[in-house]
Design a protein around this motif. Sequence first.
Motif, short mmCIF file in Angstrom:
data_model
loop_
_atom_site.label_atom_id
_atom_site.label_comp_id
_atom_site.label_asym_id
_atom_site.label_seq_id
_atom_site.Cartn_x
_atom_site.Cartn_y
_atom_site.Cartn_z
N ALA A 530 0.84 -1.21 0.00
CA ALA A 530 0.00 0.00 0.00
C ALA A 530 0.87 1.25 0.00
CB ALA A 530 -0.92 -0.01 1.22
N SER A 531 1.99 1.22 0.77
CA SER A 531 2.90 2.37 0.78
C SER A 531 3.51 2.59 -0.59
CB SER A 531 4.03 2.12 1.81
OG SER A 531 3.52 2.05 3.11
N ILE A 532 3.83 1.50 -1.26
CA ILE A 532 4.40 1.62 -2.61
C ILE A 532 3.37 2.17 -3.59
CG2 ILE A 532 5.31 0.29 -4.56
CD1 ILE A 532 6.58 -1.60 -2.47
N GLU A 533 2.14 1.64 -3.53
CA GLU A 533 1.09 2.10 -4.44
C GLU A 533 0.78 3.57 -4.22
OE1 GLU A 533 -0.31 0.42 -7.07
OE2 GLU A 533 1.39 -0.86 -6.57
N ALA A 534 0.94 4.04 -2.97
CA ALA A 534 0.66 5.46 -2.67
C ALA A 534 1.66 6.38 -3.33
CB ALA A 534 0.67 5.67 -1.16
N ARG A 535 2.75 5.83 -3.89
CA ARG A 535 3.77 6.65 -4.54
C ARG A 535 3.72 6.50 -6.06
NH1 ARG A 535 3.21 8.38 -0.33
NH2 ARG A 535 4.75 8.84 1.29
N ARG A 536 2.60 6.02 -6.59
CA ARG A 536 2.48 5.89 -8.05
C ARG A 536 2.42 7.27 -8.73
NH1 ARG A 536 3.35 0.92 -10.66
NH2 ARG A 536 2.67 -0.74 -9.27
N SER A 537 2.04 8.29 -7.98
CA SER A 537 2.01 9.66 -8.54
C SER A 537 2.91 10.53 -7.67
CB SER A 537 0.59 10.21 -8.56
OG SER A 537 -0.24 9.43 -9.39
N PRO A 538 4.21 10.29 -7.71
CA PRO A 538 5.12 10.96 -6.79
C PRO A 538 5.38 12.42 -7.15
CG PRO A 538 6.38 9.69 -8.36
CD PRO A 538 4.91 9.42 -8.65
N ASP A 539 5.80 13.17 -6.15
CA ASP A 539 6.26 14.54 -6.37
C ASP A 539 7.46 14.49 -7.32
OD1 ASP A 539 6.50 17.50 -5.11
OD2 ASP A 539 8.49 16.62 -5.33
N ALA A 540 7.41 15.28 -8.39
CA ALA A 540 8.45 15.22 -9.42
C ALA A 540 9.83 15.56 -8.88
CB ALA A 540 8.08 16.14 -10.58
N ALA A 541 9.91 16.54 -7.97
CA ALA A 541 11.21 16.93 -7.42
C ALA A 541 11.79 15.81 -6.55
CB ALA A 541 11.08 18.21 -6.61
N ARG A 542 10.94 15.16 -5.77
CA ARG A 542 11.40 14.04 -4.95
C ARG A 542 11.89 12.88 -5.84
NH1 ARG A 542 9.80 13.02 0.42
NH2 ARG A 542 8.95 14.83 1.51
N LEU A 543 11.16 12.65 -6.93
CA LEU A 543 11.55 11.58 -7.84
C LEU A 543 12.91 11.88 -8.46
CD1 LEU A 543 10.48 8.91 -9.13
CD2 LEU A 543 9.75 10.30 -11.07
N LEU A 544 13.10 13.11 -8.89
CA LEU A 544 14.37 13.51 -9.50
C LEU A 544 15.50 13.38 -8.48
CD1 LEU A 544 15.92 14.76 -11.88
CD2 LEU A 544 15.28 17.02 -11.01
N PHE A 545 15.29 13.85 -7.27
CA PHE A 545 16.31 13.72 -6.23
C PHE A 545 16.60 12.25 -5.93
CE2 PHE A 545 16.92 13.28 -1.52
CZ PHE A 545 18.25 13.68 -1.49
N GLY A 546 15.54 11.43 -5.93
CA GLY A 546 15.69 10.02 -5.61
C GLY A 546 16.54 9.25 -6.60
N LEU A 547 16.72 9.75 -7.81
CA LEU A 547 17.53 9.06 -8.80
C LEU A 547 19.02 9.11 -8.47
CD1 LEU A 547 15.68 10.16 -12.04
CD2 LEU A 547 15.78 7.85 -11.08
#
Length: 742
Positions: A530-547
């Motif tokens: 459920a935690s993973i599914e809740a991140r299917r529409s992630p904040d774009a800046a967080r996603l970029l940083f996460g790479l």
Amino acid sequence: MAIDTRKEHEKFKRTEKRQRELVPLAKELSELTEKIRFHRYQYDDLDDPIISDAEFDALKRRAQEIEDSLVLNEEDLFSVRQIVGAPSSKSLARVLHEVRMMSLDNAFADEEVAEFVARVRRFLALPEETQVVFTAEDKIDGLSCSLRYEKGVLVRAATRGDGQVGEDVTANVAHISDIPQRLSPLPLAGGAGGGPVPDVFEIRGEVYMSKQDFTALNAAQESSGGKLFANPRNAAAGSLRQKDASVTKARPLRFLAHGWGAASAVPGATQMEVMRAIESWGLPVSPDLVLCRSVEEMLQQYRSIQAARAGLGYEIDGVVYKVDRLDWQGRLGFVAKAPRWAIAHKFPAERAETTLERIDIQVGRTGKLTPVGRLAPVLVGGVTVTNVTLHNRDEIARLGVRPGDRVVVQRAGDVIPQVVENLTREEDRPAYAFPDHCPECDSEAVAEEGEVDVRCTGGLVCPAQRTERLKHFVSRAALDIDGLGEKTIDEFFALGWLESPADIFRLKQRRAEIVGREGWQDKSVDNLLASIEARRSPDAARLLFGLGIRHVGAVTARDLMKRFVRLETLREIVEAAGSSHLGEGDHLQGGGGAPGLSPLHHPADGPPPRSGEDALAELTAIDGVGPAVVEALHDFFHEPHNVAVWEDLLSEVSPPDFVVETTASAVSGKTVVFTGKLETMSRDEAKAQAERLGAKAAGTVSAKTDLVVAGPGAGSKLKQAAALGIEVIDEAAWAEIVRAAG
């Protein structure tokens, strides 16, 4: 009006030359900012720092020195001065602070204290004969905590967290005897009392553990086979941030108040008056809290507290000075995330001798090989230390250290010390051979030209890098996926289930395989998915940083997304900039938004520019984005494997367009220029007001300027504003805008 193209060309060439000179500094600043954020997270969020206070302070000071050489205006500062605390953990409920919990700037020398006082006087534009009074008190080394009282009753306690969001520890502080559940005005010496308690009042201070209690706790932990704490600060933090309040109850925690936050009324006109009121309500304050009326008195109090430090029952690491008058504090305001009206005067590091027994090499998520020295246990300032970071290959060579050497180590707080001297470097033994291959994957390890760090070239082939990058991707500052901790990532990686970030979103296909493994039941698996599914529409800046792209920290990622809104737009512009400016063996030039570059493109205007010059101009015009960041972005998108990972990830997630909330005021989003002599405030104070209202305070008038505030003696800027048809107001009208905004 005709443009003198020759002068414009010369101006551009001068700027371009200056930018080339700043490339190494910009690259170093980007790396320092990433390190500072990481160590703040280790210290504040994990209670597990891996460098000393002295090392951390040195990182910040070096970064601030570089910032000062890279920028012209205070409004351009973008990184280390904005870093305070770390994100709150997920184990406790989160609390949004009504008034941000700030950090403090540091001073290390007497001259810096004198400059702080002079800076306060300049900002307030005070006449020479006007005296400025400061409070001075010892800086206790604990965990920051805010206590919210309503109608005198404690309703909530919260840790600082990242300054905006902390953790709810209300149930835990109920077991700290220094913290009353209800405030009762008590008479002070001489019969003075603090008066009635306001309807809402947040008391802020430090939760700590005494040296004696810390020693007893570790003895009990050792006898029961429990975890030993490195120092009193970590013991206090770990004890307060327990999900089970009964654990906190069993730990001897204390509290010392040093300030306040949200308040419906303030019981005094000075810092000292309010602190005495807090004391009268039943909260302990520092017994060393005094008033100082000169730099000499401030330094005298510093030396007095330093001399008494060893005999104190608790750990301190310096002295804090604060402007006493609250109206002056209000005018001084804040810069980034620290008040202009306060500073911490830190104590020098403590030292001891020990033996360096061996040197281990750790591989980080970027492939960096970090040497860690393992020490014979030694007591430094009341704390037993066994590890020391040796930073890099060059630092080992500079110190000449080898396993078996006697070394001098120092600490200026409560964590891993640094080596300051090798006492046996003249002994006839071979020098330490830094590895030229990765200890994890045996790939070649090299240092890029101009860099001191040695990195594994294995990339995602290296298991250390792959797992560390996955851990970074799910971390709180990135996608913040609850339940996918380090041990789980290591476990799933070993099973072959996690190879890349996109695999995280395919774990639901392995539900049946996960259920039944040790520690996994239906509910825990469902919670993770459920935690993973809740991140299917992630904040774009967080996603970029996460790479985990080099030089692209959390702040830089937000700045990039604020400008380009969509991740694909960013990629197209990076590729356009790189295709034009990167040939074989070339490096990107530019940075800082040079004069003469084309106007910024906005996503709403249509497709991004295809010219390399325009694309590079867009990127480097963003505050904090220089050549090092652009090169790192280009390198990422130039590598086919990275592109495959990127596209695979975007097939699993759909980040929405990035949206930034703005502060509501009459000048929000506008660019304001102050010119002429301001009579009721200094220029710095005026700029600070503009920034608080959501405006940008610029130093020059241009077509992008929205408002000019002109005082007596305004010259060329006023004429320029008139020529461009820009609205001009006087200081009184500006004061009305400030007043209307509240």
